[in-house]
Design a protein around this motif. Structure first.
Motif, PDB file in Angstrom:
ATOM      1  N   THR A   1      -8.217  -7.069  -4.380  1.00 17.15           N
ATOM      2  CA  THR A   1      -9.587  -7.156  -3.879  1.00 17.15           C
ATOM      3  C   THR A   1     -10.247  -5.787  -3.847  1.00 17.15           C
ATOM      4  O   THR A   1     -11.430  -5.632  -4.211  1.00 17.15           O
ATOM      5  CB  THR A   1      -9.587  -7.784  -2.473  1.00 17.15           C
TER       6      THR A   1
ATOM      7  N   HIS B   1      -2.920  -9.290  -2.492  1.00 14.46           N
ATOM      8  CA  HIS B   1      -4.302  -9.773  -2.421  1.00 14.46           C
ATOM      9  C   HIS B   1      -5.254  -8.647  -2.019  1.00 14.46           C
ATOM     10  O   HIS B   1      -6.341  -8.481  -2.612  1.00 14.46           O
ATOM     11  CB  HIS B   1      -4.394 -10.920  -1.430  1.00 14.46           C
ATOM     12  N   GLU B   2      -4.857  -7.833  -1.033  1.00 18.84           N
ATOM     13  CA  GLU B   2      -5.715  -6.749  -0.580  1.00 18.84           C
ATOM     14  C   GLU B   2      -5.891  -5.693  -1.669  1.00 18.84           C
ATOM     15  O   GLU B   2      -7.000  -5.164  -1.857  1.00 18.84           O
ATOM     16  CB  GLU B   2      -5.124  -6.118   0.679  1.00 18.84           C
TER      17      GLU B   2
ATOM     18  N   ASP C   1       1.009  -7.053   0.035  1.00 17.60           N
ATOM     19  CA  ASP C   1      -0.372  -6.569   0.017  1.00 17.60           C
ATOM     20  C   ASP C   1      -1.065  -6.825  -1.313  1.00 17.60           C
ATOM     21  O   ASP C   1      -2.084  -6.181  -1.615  1.00 17.60           O
ATOM     22  CB  ASP C   1      -0.385  -5.067   0.325  1.00 17.60           C
TER      23      ASP C   1
ATOM     24  N   TRP D   1       0.812  -1.211   0.000  1.00 16.50           N
ATOM     25  CA  TRP D   1       0.000   0.000   0.000  1.00 16.50           C
ATOM     26  C   TRP D   1       0.849   1.267   0.000  1.00 16.50           C
ATOM     27  O   TRP D   1       0.484   2.264  -0.628  1.00 16.50           O
ATOM     28  CB  TRP D   1      -0.919  -0.004   1.226  1.00 16.50           C
TER      29      TRP D   1
END
Length: 798
Positions: free
Chosen positions: A600, A596-597, A594, A563
């Motif tokens: 998503t 996957h986040e 990060d 992020w």
């Protein structure tokens, strides 16, 4: 009296003067020769007397030995002793007991160097002192007055001849033959030089003129060393404020404010500052110096007038010395290939291009991770069983990109990966992996990171010059975490602490970094030469194909998928301007914790984003993109942005200090608001980028970056200047040894306090250190072939 008046038919006065001068000096030479001969005669006489004494002693020894031989017999006939009665048994026993001691005495004074020892013991320890002040005073008086020589005329009585022996007993010089002979010759010279012609000849002799000038220069004392007024109250207060900078900085007082206070205090004294310390004309040498330089020289002049000489402070280490032959540069960094991060790639290129000049030898010191940490850090399951194997990988990767064999050394220090901070923390004393003979100049890549938990020798004590290069905006990352504001407050002051204590100079890649002590802002990074070659090929293909479209793809973003690397800003911009960016598609390349986040979040907002695995920015599949989008505001100087510009692409980035270096490039489009972001995207997609000019291409290269680094780190002066030049200020005073520096004392105290705190394992873990990183572990010892820490640094106790 001998008359040396020349005949009326002489050819020129110069010839006569030379002849008379030669005759005058021949008298002096003759006198000195007689002194030498007389001295040699006296020494020979002393040697003869010593030899005679030795022969006499030997004769006595032989007679006495015959006596002892006769005395040692069992019976003595009456005829053995002439004119003497027979010896009694008691006398015979006494002579037998005395014989060994007499034999030892005979052996001592019969040795070959006996005469030498006699001379050393009995000769007077004396020295001749001839006071020639009368000659000097007479010549100087003549030069100053310019009058007749008669006013400064001297005689033999003006000379002081002393024979100094032990006990400070003085004897008159006439008691010694060499002195008497010399005085006689000088008296004859005085009588013969009374004529005005010989005086005039000597006066015009070139040699005598040089002697006059030399003696006059010796007699005159420097004017500026006299009557230097003491520092007044304003100057003392200015020095206190300026040297209290470290303390004021910790209290939150900006450095600019301290400089303004010093300037205001010294402004009234500026025109009088140097005039009071130096004679007329010399103050112009220092015109153009700033207030700090003038104040330094003023302090040095006052201390010099008092005879004070600063020999160093409490924290100074005098073991530093200049290197022999080529200077040595050690580059210490916090990451290594195959981890494709800025602190692994950029220091590697820096080492290669510094070594390319062959003016200095270079060592690159990188962290070595155990097999367990390698699996967590290095991509594509790459691991190494030995440092030699990883070194081969690094050199092969570098050679494919720079195109030349970089002659520098690669060394390893123990490191441990910290998952929470996603960074490598040094284990043990990193400085010990640079040998003392190579400890000349150190370049610390990310100095705050290297020294957070550094428990070892102070860098500035071991190295002659230490330069720090700040890569990362740690405060921006920390503010994004839980209780980030409080953590950022402490980290800010810790960064100030360690950089002040361990660095002589700090280079910040952009203004996006923390304002650290002793720092300047300069981009000292370049791009991989491979990207410049791609840009040249793209520009050449465009010319050959007559302007045919060379970019077949649209926009993309590339970066580690966390992020903090700009993904938050990117998703927010695309979501907020989704309506205005209708039809705009963005390809994103990256891997990270990060991933996957991020994917998503983009899918939940129904963004037109295509996620793909990370790859090298120079990969052929990325050449066709026309626009590189980088909304990150956490970067210090984005390497991917520089690489995209080098390949001839558009770059759309935020109006942020981290992008200041790229503003001068026409293909760099910056935005301040989300609306401007949309406008810049549309502008970039609607036209083709401009080809790079030769100047722009050079500014992006590592050759230019290395030149900027040498200039702003002052290594160009350090590597070429001699030690004497570096310690002088305009040839007048030596500031480094005349002015005690309160700042160096404060820095030394900070380093000592940091050393004490980092030595406690409990305090280390309270501040977030990886457990067991004060020393390296057994696996590090095995991999790097090191002695165990308790053997390398034993602790002795009762």
């Amino acid at each position: 009296m001998i008359n040396f008046r020349p005949a009326e038919t002489r050819t020129s006065p110069a010839t006569s003067s030379a002849v008379t001068a030669e005759k005058a000096f021949s008298f002096i030479s003759k006198g000195w020769r007689e002194v030498k001969d007389s001295t040699e005669a006296d020494l020979q006489l002393m040697k003869d007397r010593a030899k005679s004494f030795k022969n006499l002693a030997s004769s006595f020894d032989r007679e006495f030995e015959n006596f002892l031989t006769s005395a040692s017999r069992s019976s003595f006939p009456v005829t053995a002793v002439t004119n003497s009665s027979s010896l009694t048994p008691a006398e015979i026993d006494f002579m037998k007991k005395l014989q060994p001691k007499l034999t030892e005495f005979r052996r001592a004074y019969s040795s070959p160097d006996f005469s030498k020892r006699v001379l050393e013991k009995w000769s007077p320890r004396a020295k001749i002192r001839i006071d020639l002040s009368a000659i000097k005073n007479a010549i100087v008086e003549e030069v100053d007055g310019g009058g007749r020589y008669g006013s400064g005329r001297m005689s033999v009585r003006d000379f002081s001849w002393e024979w100094k022996g032990e006990g400070d007993e003085r004897q008159v010089g006439r008691n010694w033959e060499p002195i008497r002979a010399l005085k006689t010759r000088l008296r004859e010279l005085e009588q013969k030089s009374s004529s005005s012609e010989i005086i005039e000849g000597i006066r015009h002799s070139e040699l005598v003129e040089k002697v006059k000038s030399s003696l006059k220069a010796i007699c005159k004392e420097p004017e500026y060393s006299k009557e230097v007024p003491p520092l007044d109250f304003q100057e003392l207060l200015a020095c206190l404020v300026r040297q209290s900078g470290p303390f004021l900085d910790q209290l939150g007082v900006k450095r600019d404010l301290s400089d303004k206070i010093v300037e205001s205090l010294c402004s009234k004294k500026k025109n009088q500052l140097l005039l009071r310390s130096f004679p007329n004309g010399e103050s112009s040498i220092l015109e153009g110096e700033n207030i700090n330089d003038e104040l330094d020289i003023r302090l040095a002049s006052v201390l010099q007038s008092t005879g004070h000489h600063y020999e160093g402070g409490l924290w100074d280490d005098f073991t530093k010395r200049d290197s022999d032959g080529r200077r040595h540069v050690a580059i210490v960094t916090t990451a290594s290939l195959p981890w494709m991060t800025g602190t692994a790639v950029n220091p590697l290129f820096r080492a290669a291009y510094l070594a390319k000049s062959q003016k200095q030898s270079v060592t690159l010191l990188v962290p070595w991770l155990t097999r367990t940490d390698q699996e967590l850090v290095y991509p594509n399951n790459i691991t190494f069983s030995s440092p030699e194997e990883q070194e081969d990988y690094i050199r092969n990767w570098l050679k494919e990109r720079v195109g030349f064999n970089a002659d520098f050394k690669i060394s390893f220090y123990p490191g441990k990966f910290q998952k929470e901070r996603r960074s490598i923390i040094p284990a043990g004393d990193t400085s010990q992996f640079i040998s003392s003979k190579d400890a000349d100049i150190a370049i610390l890549e990310e100095p705050e990171h290297l020294n957070w938990y550094h428990h070892g020798k102070r860098w500035t004590d071991k190295f002659n010059h230490v330069v720090g290069v700040v890569h990362t905006n740690y405060l921006e990352y920390i503010k994004r975490e839980k209780n980030g504001a409080l953590q950022a407050f402490f980290v800010k002051h810790i960064n100030n602490w360690v950089t002040r204590a361990y660095c002589d100079k700090v280079l910040r890649l952009s203004a996006a970094t923390q304002d650290l002590p002793k720092s300047v802002i300069c981009n000292v990074h370049g791009v991989n030469p491979k990207f410049l070659e791609i840009g040249e090929r793209m520009a050449a293909a465009d010319k050959e194909e007559g302007g045919e479209q060379k970019f077949s793809k649209g926009a993309y973003f590339l970066g580690k998928m966390v992020w903090a690397k700009g993904y938050r800003e990117l998703i927010d911009l695309l979501a907020k301007q989704k309506q205005d960016l209708n039809g705009f598609k963005l390809d994103v390349y990256g891997n990270g914790e990060d991933a996957h986040e991020v994917q998503t979040a983009a899918k939940s907002l129904d963004l037109n984003v295509n996620f793909m695995k990370g790859r090298d920015h120079a990969d052929d599949s990325l050449h066709g993109y026309k626009v590189f989008v980088n909304p990150s505001v956490s970067d210090v100087l984005c390497t991917a942005t520089a690489e995209a510009l080098a390949m001839g692409k558009f770059v759309v980035c935020a109006d942020h200090p981290s992008n200041d270096f790229f503003r001068s490039f026409p293909n760099c489009l910056t935005y301040k608001t989300p609306e401007e972001f949309v406008n810049k995207i549309n502008e970039a997609m609607s036209r083709d980028p401009q080809p790079l000019t030769p100047e722009e291409r050079y500014n992006l290269s590592w050759e230019a970056a290395t030149q900027r680094f040498m200039q702003y780190s002052e290594l160009d002066k350090i590597l070429t200047a001699s030690t004497s030049e570096s310690n002088e200020v305009n040839g007048i005073v030596r500031r480094s040894k005349s002015v005690p520096n309160l700042t160096s004392v404060v820095d030394g105290g900070l380093a000592f306090a940091h050393y004490c705190l980092t030595g406690n394992e409990f305090l280390r873990q309270c501040t977030g250190a990886v457990p067991g990183t004060r020393d390296y572990n057994k696996q590090h010892c095995k991999d790097l072939r090191l002695l165990p820490p308790h053997v390398e640094n034993p602790i002795y106790g009762w």
